[in-house]
Design a protein around this motif. Structure first.
Motif, PDB file in Angstrom:
ATOM      1  N   HIS A 986       1.422  -1.270   0.020  1.00 38.46           N
ATOM      2  CA  HIS A 986      -0.035   0.115   0.169  1.00 38.46           C
ATOM      3  C   HIS A 986       1.236   1.286   0.146  1.00 38.46           C
ATOM      4  CE1 HIS A 986      -3.409   2.932   0.278  1.00 38.46           C
ATOM      5  NE2 HIS A 986      -2.879   2.955   1.617  1.00 38.46           N
ATOM      6  N   THR A 987       2.010   1.653   0.344  1.00 41.23           N
ATOM      7  CA  THR A 987       2.452   2.219   0.593  1.00 41.23           C
ATOM      8  C   THR A 987       4.151   1.994   0.595  1.00 41.23           C
ATOM      9  OG1 THR A 987       1.488   2.984   3.040  1.00 41.23           O
ATOM     10  CG2 THR A 987       3.688   4.321   2.314  1.00 41.23           C
ATOM     11  N   LYS A 988       4.298   2.536  -0.183  1.00 40.56           N
ATOM     12  CA  LYS A 988       6.286   2.245  -1.451  1.00 40.56           C
ATOM     13  C   LYS A 988       7.161   3.417  -0.916  1.00 40.56           C
ATOM     14  CE  LYS A 988       8.475   0.899  -5.220  1.00 40.56           C
ATOM     15  NZ  LYS A 988       8.615   0.191  -6.377  1.00 40.56           N
ATOM     16  N   VAL A 989       8.291   3.438  -0.145  1.00 44.38           N
ATOM     17  CA  VAL A 989       9.280   4.356   0.080  1.00 44.38           C
ATOM     18  C   VAL A 989      10.514   3.838  -0.833  1.00 44.38           C
ATOM     19  CG1 VAL A 989      10.535   5.128   1.915  1.00 44.38           C
ATOM     20  CG2 VAL A 989       8.301   4.591   2.019  1.00 44.38           C
ATOM     21  N   VAL A1000       4.676   7.168  -2.359  1.00 39.91           N
ATOM     22  CA  VAL A1000       3.389   6.883  -3.167  1.00 39.91           C
ATOM     23  C   VAL A1000       2.901   6.466  -1.864  1.00 39.91           C
ATOM     24  CG1 VAL A1000       3.538   5.797  -4.906  1.00 39.91           C
ATOM     25  CG2 VAL A1000       4.789   7.007  -4.963  1.00 39.91           C
ATOM     26  N   ILE A1001       1.588   6.082  -2.045  1.00 38.34           N
ATOM     27  CA  ILE A1001      -0.089   6.034  -1.305  1.00 38.34           C
ATOM     28  C   ILE A1001      -0.454   5.009  -2.680  1.00 38.34           C
ATOM     29  CG2 ILE A1001      -1.206   5.872   0.722  1.00 38.34           C
ATOM     30  CD1 ILE A1001       0.827   7.923   2.062  1.00 38.34           C
ATOM     31  N   ASN A1002      -0.543   3.573  -2.673  1.00 41.86           N
ATOM     32  CA  ASN A1002      -1.456   3.306  -3.445  1.00 41.86           C
ATOM     33  C   ASN A1002      -2.956   3.774  -3.379  1.00 41.86           C
ATOM     34  OD1 ASN A1002       0.222   2.697  -6.033  1.00 41.86           O
ATOM     35  ND2 ASN A1002       0.287   1.302  -4.479  1.00 41.86           N
ATOM     36  N   LYS A1003      -4.298   4.001  -3.919  1.00 42.47           N
ATOM     37  CA  LYS A1003      -5.455   4.204  -3.615  1.00 42.47           C
ATOM     38  C   LYS A1003      -5.509   4.805  -2.217  1.00 42.47           C
ATOM     39  CE  LYS A1003      -7.366   0.791  -6.888  1.00 42.47           C
ATOM     40  NZ  LYS A1003      -7.797  -0.297  -6.660  1.00 42.47           N
ATOM     41  N   VAL A1004      -5.575   5.949  -2.290  1.00 38.85           N
ATOM     42  CA  VAL A1004      -5.635   6.501  -0.667  1.00 38.85           C
ATOM     43  C   VAL A1004      -6.802   6.185  -0.403  1.00 38.85           C
ATOM     44  CG1 VAL A1004      -3.947   8.355  -0.266  1.00 38.85           C
ATOM     45  CG2 VAL A1004      -6.128   8.944  -0.768  1.00 38.85           C
ATOM     46  N   THR A1005      -6.854   5.624   1.251  1.00 42.85           N
ATOM     47  CA  THR A1005      -7.993   6.329   2.074  1.00 42.85           C
ATOM     48  C   THR A1005      -8.411   7.248   3.272  1.00 42.85           C
ATOM     49  OG1 THR A1005      -8.165   4.366   3.865  1.00 42.85           O
ATOM     50  CG2 THR A1005      -8.227   3.765   1.387  1.00 42.85           C
ATOM     51  N   PRO A1006      -9.540   7.576   3.628  1.00 45.87           N
ATOM     52  CA  PRO A1006      -9.672   8.293   5.139  1.00 45.87           C
ATOM     53  C   PRO A1006      -8.795   8.070   6.072  1.00 45.87           C
ATOM     54  CG  PRO A1006     -12.292   7.995   3.851  1.00 45.87           C
ATOM     55  CD  PRO A1006     -10.867   7.124   3.429  1.00 45.87           C
ATOM     56  N   GLU A1007      -8.680   6.965   6.306  1.00 47.49           N
ATOM     57  CA  GLU A1007      -7.500   6.423   6.984  1.00 47.49           C
ATOM     58  C   GLU A1007      -5.640   6.733   6.597  1.00 47.49           C
ATOM     59  OE1 GLU A1007      -9.854   4.584   5.793  1.00 47.49           O
ATOM     60  OE2 GLU A1007     -10.804   3.944   7.714  1.00 47.49           O
ATOM     61  N   ASP A1008      -5.937   7.055   5.995  1.00 42.89           N
ATOM     62  CA  ASP A1008      -4.342   7.891   5.514  1.00 42.89           C
ATOM     63  C   ASP A1008      -3.715   9.281   5.828  1.00 42.89           C
ATOM     64  OD1 ASP A1008      -3.343   6.080   4.342  1.00 42.89           O
ATOM     65  OD2 ASP A1008      -4.107   5.492   2.691  1.00 42.89           O
ATOM     66  N   SER A1009      -5.416   9.836   5.614  1.00 47.92           N
ATOM     67  CA  SER A1009      -5.294  11.534   6.593  1.00 47.92           C
ATOM     68  C   SER A1009      -4.120  11.545   7.409  1.00 47.92           C
ATOM     69  CB  SER A1009      -6.586  11.459   6.708  1.00 47.92           C
ATOM     70  OG  SER A1009      -6.841  12.134   5.469  1.00 47.92           O
ATOM     71  N   GLY A1010      -3.457  12.394   7.937  1.00 48.50           N
ATOM     72  CA  GLY A1010      -2.467  12.639   8.997  1.00 48.50           C
ATOM     73  C   GLY A1010      -1.621  13.543   9.041  1.00 48.50           C
ATOM     74  N   LYS A1011      -0.714  13.987   9.711  1.00 52.21           N
ATOM     75  CA  LYS A1011       0.659  14.349   9.238  1.00 52.21           C
ATOM     76  C   LYS A1011       1.690  13.927   9.398  1.00 52.21           C
ATOM     77  CE  LYS A1011       3.252  15.435  12.952  1.00 52.21           C
ATOM     78  NZ  LYS A1011       3.442  16.308  14.889  1.00 52.21           N
ATOM     79  N   TYR A1012       2.189  13.853   8.163  1.00 46.69           N
ATOM     80  CA  TYR A1012       3.576  13.607   7.433  1.00 46.69           C
ATOM     81  C   TYR A1012       4.753  14.333   7.295  1.00 46.69           C
ATOM     82  CZ  TYR A1012       0.296   9.811   5.689  1.00 46.69           C
ATOM     83  OH  TYR A1012      -1.088   8.559   5.400  1.00 46.69           O
TER      84      TYR A1012
END
Length: 1064
Positions: A986-989, A1000-1012
């Protein structure tokens, strides 16, 4: 000729000889054994018995410890002969009982006990066991009426811990009887017995008889069964007219009625027992005997009833038929007189009552007196000797009225009687003696019970005429008959004291162990002197004296006697009653005592007497008042104890107040509280309040002055409570506005409401302007709160909350200023100081910045920066500031002077929170500005490409890519909400060529919201860049971009920052 020869031989001297010698015996334990022999000799021999172990036999039979060799020694003046035999006592059932090897000594033994049908009781014997082995307890047995008991639910037995216990959890009248405890020891067995009485439980109907006992079934057949039982004892109840028989079918838990059996009249009832005789036994029991009935008719036993003289009510002495013709009645009152009657019982019922016994007073049993002692020769004239002796130490319960004297030559063993008729005095002249011969004397004392044992032989006394002057006449002197304490006759004998010698001194009386006690009667307040005799007989008299003069009929003193106790009461005590008081108990072995009544002791007793005769009701709390709900005022006091017959009255300003409209007066006997409640307390209630109490003979009063400032304070509180009651009839604040601070340092104005309903409205105001919070208040939850984010001086002001509906309105005001504002800042500083991170250093183009991250920072907080312990003021060289996330201090163009210890102190008014940083050593970048800039330019950093905020629709792909630089090549780490991000499907660094970093975050969802965030770092420093990502759903309005705030200001735990950090 033969008869004549026999007569001649009978007169010849002959030493003792055993015609039939003793023979050995082997018997079982508890079996009586009798040793006998036949002996002859002239003169008739004296036979004495001895035992090798010096033990005594038991009246109930032999015990193992009686195993010994016994001897009979026959002696006359011509010689001595001995016959010996061994008695061996064995325990029964030795194959079942393992002999104990323990040494056991019984300590406390269970007494005569009394129980009630249906209750429980424990019989306990304590003991000392040597050795005390927890796994090897002594072997014990319990018996009831000589029948061995087995452990069961109705007879629980235990032994251990130094005690043996028999518990009867559910007493029945069949449990009544003589209980015997037997314990097997190394030396044999030890036993103790005591009677257990079980009385009837209270009847369900008044006058109903008790339950039958000992129910047994006989002659069981297919269609009938014979049931028999023992009838209950009826004392004051009517005779039993019949029985109801119930049965349990198939072991069911309920009973079915079978029949009613009326047995009257029956001819099989036994006749009444014969004469009943009661004799003295102990100070609380009587021994009762009776003759068997003439017609016994399968007698089961007897019921014994008793009655106190002067009473009409009989009481049952036993509740289970007793099989023998003698019974010991326990639990009687010492000194009281009783009569007894007996009834016989068999299967047909009870006989008529026997005739009553003669009244008997409960006193110890009469016994023969002990032996006299102190035999002394008073004079001798060559043919007579005058003897005197001391009274027996124990009179046996009745007056000693006879003495018998025996004599013998000192060189013989044969005693001869001196007097056939009794001598009543303790002086006797022995006649017809041989001059020059040594004689020994022994004396026996007699009373109503008979003649006691003889005394020990006196020392040899030579019969010869005295040549020295004889003393004066012999006088029996009573101590109270002398005129002064020191006046004595040269030689006298006192019936109750030791023998006086010729000097007039008197020896101590060891038997007198109790003393005169001075006290005050708790019921009457009389001052008295009391004496309890250690022994007494029926003829004993208490003789009191004052200052060694008999009291006689003195109006100031009154003597009363009950049982063993005599009391001397001072009818009108004063100083004339001071002095030394003495009491002598006649017909005893010197029982007497004396007591000196001093002025201090008399005054103490007079004070106590006055307190008893003029009692005061003791108070636990004096008269007080308290303000109740609705504004009512309660006046109350509390006594230690009140009786149901107590009377009292309230007096206000010299006027008695009664219970009625406007006030209520009451009391509670259980708590001792007397109170008056005033419904409407006004200015008219100012004044003095008094409560007067009378309880029997006792009385007291309590007062309360309620005037001036004290009254004004009470009136103000009453009015406030009255208004509070009215306010609480509608919606109201149960807790007014107050503040709290959350862990995120958000200030919350909170309150609690009550008596609300769905229609109740709640509004917030600041400086009379309404505040509409994001979340509407929910009054039905009982609590409302207004959040104040990023609290600072701008939030000062007067806040008000208003609660209302159709029943009324209530409001609460909270002023955030002055001290309240300071308290809020201190509360924020406490939480911020607790959350403060360690100081970290970052290098900037201007120099060095020390930073302290915390949950919230505002300049109103008491924050101090220090260098080497000295406070730092903000200047061009050292600038002090902060953001909502942290506090910082900028050191511009650092030099060697800026080396040293730095600290930040955050004070919350109570505690100072300190964080430190040491700027020294190689971590301090000093030198020319070009060197500083070189270090700054070589550090790891993000060159560009990252936004501050990203808003993206769900199901889309998000790519965060940036260019990084540093020499040497930096390390790159990605974080989400301060947790390091790992590469997955889901998440590639990635980090390509040491320059391009991407997430890279594939097909984001509301759970991916936040502080990066991305952390780029090498040995010269690094940079930490944050990005806020918001994911919204398809069809929703694109949210307004908002820069996120970090939850915590501290560096991530997984990637601790180095001491030196450079930022752009």
């Amino acid at each position: 000729m033969m008869a004549k020869r026999v007569d001649l031989l009978e007169g010849l001297p002959k030493m003792p000889d055993f015609l039939v010698a003793l023979r050995p015996h082997t018997v079982w334990e508890k079996t009586p054994v009798k040793l006998f022999c036949t002996v002859e000799g002239n003169p008739r021999p004296i036979v004495q018995w001895s035992e090798s172990t010096h033990r005594h036999s038991h009246s109930s039979g032999c015990v193992v410890s009686d195993t010994a060799e016994y001897s009979a020694v026959a002696t006359n003046q011509h010689g001595t002969v001995t016959s010996k035999a061994t008695v061996t006592v064995k325990m029964p059932h030795l194959s079942e009982i393992h002999p104990s090897k323990l040494e056991v000594s019984l300590l406390e033994r269970f007494p005569v006990s009394f129980g009630v049908e249906g209750s429980s009781i424990r019989l306990v014997c304590t003991m000392v066991v040597v050795p005390d082995l927890p796994n090897v307890p002594p072997f014990t047995q319990w018996y009831r009426d000589d029948k061995l008991l087995k452990p069961s639910k109705l007879a629980e037995m235990s032994v251990g811990g130094g005690a043996a216990c028999l518990t009867l959890p559910h007493l029945a009248k069949d449990d009544e009887g003589l209980y015997t405890f037997r314990i097997f020891t190394k030396d044999g067995t030890a036993e103790h017995s005591a009677y257990l009485f079980v009385s009837d439980s209270p009847p369900s109907v008044a006058g109903a008889p008790g339950a039958p006992i000992s129910i047994k079934a006989f002659d069981v057949n297919s269609d009938y069964i014979l049931v028999a039982w023992k009838p209950p004892n009826t004392v004051n109840e009517a005779p039993v007219s019949g029985y109801f028989v119930d049965r349990s079918v198939n072991a069911l838990s309920y009973l079915q009625s079978v029949s009613k059996c009326c047995f009257c009249p029956w001819t099989g009832v036994p006749s009444a027992p014969g004469q009943v005789v009661a004799t003295r036994n102990t100070k609380s029991s009587v021994f009762v005997q009776w003759e068997s009935p003439k017609h016994q008719n399968s007698l089961m036993g007897y019921y014994i009833d008793g009655r106190a003289v002067g009473s009409k009510d009989w009481f049952a002495c036993n509740h289970k038929p007793f099989k023998h013709n003698r019974f010991v009645v326990h639990g009687l009152i010492p000194g009281e007189s009783y009569v007894f009657r007996v009834q016989a019982a068999n299967v047909f019922g009870l006989s008529e009552e026997s005739q009553e016994s003669s009244p008997i007073s409960v006193e110890p049993a009469l016994a023969t007196p002990s032996a006299p002692h102190g035999i002394t020769m008073l004079s001798s004239d060559g043919s007579t000797i005058t003897l005197a002796w001391r009274s027996p130490r124990h009179c046996g319960g009745s007056r000693v009225n006879a003495y018998y004297i025996d004599k013998r030559d000192a060189d013989t063993l044969v005693w001869k009687e001196v007097n056939l008729s009794a001598v009543t005095e303790r002086i006797c002249q022995v006649d017809n003696l041989t001059e020059g011969t040594f004689y020994e004397f022994r004396i026996q004392a007699g009373n109503l019970a008979g003649v006691g044992v003889p005394s020990a032989p006196s020392s040899p006394m030579k019969c010869e005429a005295w040549t020295f002057p004889e003393p004066g006449p012999f006088t029996l002197l009573h101590p109270s008959h002398t005129d002064s304490p020191t006046e004595r006759t040269p030689l006298s004998f006192c019936p109750n004291e030791s023998l006086l010698d010729v000097t007039g001194s008197r020896g101590p009386n060891p038997e007198c162990t109790k003393e005169i006690v001075a006290g005050v009667d708790e019921a009457t307040g009389d001052v008295f002197l009391s004496f309890e005799a250690s022994e007494i007989c029926e003829t004993s008299v208490f003789e009191w004296s004052k200052n060694y003069k008999a009291i006689g009929d003195c109006p100031r003193l009154a003597v009363s006697t009950k049982g063993r106790t005599s009391r001397l009461t001072l009818t009108n005590p004063d100083k004339d009653d001071l002095g030394r008081y003495s009491v002598v108990v006649t017909d005893t072995d010197g029982v007497s005592s004396s007591h000196t009544l001093t002025e201090d002791a008399l005054n103490t007793m007079l004070e106590l007497s006055y307190a008893i005769r003029n009692p005061v009701v003791p108070l636990k709390h004096g008269l007080n008042y308290e303000i109740l709900e609705k504004g009512h005022v309660r006046f109350w006091l509390q006594a230690v104890k009140l009786s149901p017959s107590v009377s009292y009255r309230f007096i206000v300003n010299d006027k008695e107040i009664s219970s009625g409209e406007g006030q209520k007066i009451s009391h509670d006997v259980a708590t001792g509280i007397i109170q008056m409640t005033v419904d409407h307390f006004t200015r008219a209630n100012e004044g003095t309040y008094t409560v007067q109490i009378h309880d029997g003979k006792a009385k007291t009063q309590g007062s309360l002055v309620l005037v001036g400032d004290v009254f004004k304070a009470a009136l103000k509180e009453a009015e406030f409570q009255r208004k509070e009651h009215i306010r609480k009839q509608g919606p109201h604040f149960s807790e007014y506005l107050y503040f709290t601070v959350t862990e995120e340092c958000t200030v919350m104005l909170a309150c609690k409401v009550a008596n609300v309903k769905k229609e109740s409205a709640f509004h917030w105001y600041r400086e009379d302007e309404e505040i509409v919070p994001d979340t509407p208040p929910n009054v039905l939850s009982g609590a409302c709160a207004l959040p104040l984010h990023l609290f600072s001086r701008k939030d000062q002001g007067v806040y008000k909350a208003v609660l209302s509906d159709d029943r009324g309105k209530d409001s609460s005001v909270f002023d955030i200023s002055g001290t309240v504002f300071d308290d809020i800042i201190n509360a924020i500083a406490h939480i911020a100081g607790e959350s403060a991170s360690d100081l970290v250093m970052q290098c900037t183009p201007e120099g060095i910045r020390l930073q302290c991250y915390m949950n919230y920072y505002t300049e109103e907080m008491k924050t101090v920066w220090k260098h080497k312990g000295s406070k730092i003021a903000s200047s061009e060289k050292m600038r002090i500031g902060g953001t909502a996330e942290m506090a910082w201090m900028q050191i511009c163009d650092p030099s060697d002077k800026e080396k040293g210890q730095y600290a930040i102190e955050i004070s919350d008014g109570v505690t100072t929170h300190t964080r430190t940083f040491d700027l020294s050593g190689q971590v301090f970048p000093v030198g020319s500005r070009s060197n500083w800039m070189t270090l700054f330019s070589d550090r790891g950093r993000v060159v560009g490409g990252l936004p501050d905020v990203v808003t993206i629709m769900e199901e889309k792909s998000l790519s965060l890519t940036c260019t990084v630089w540093g020499e040497p090549t930096p390390e790159v780490s990605w974080f989400k909400n301060e947790q390091e991000v790992a590469s997955n499907e889901h998440t590639k660094v990635t980090f390509d060529g040491g320059k391009f970093a991407s997430l890279v975050i594939n097909k984001v969802t509301p759970e991916d919201s936040g502080k990066y965030s991305i952390n780029v770092r090498n040995k010269y420093g690094g940079e930490f860049v944050e990005i806020t990502v918001s994911v919204y759903k398809h069809g929703e309005q694109i949210p307004e971009p908002k820069l996120g705030q970090p939850k915590t200001a501290a560096a991530p735990a997984s990637t601790p920052a180095p001491k030196l950090t450079c930022s752009r």
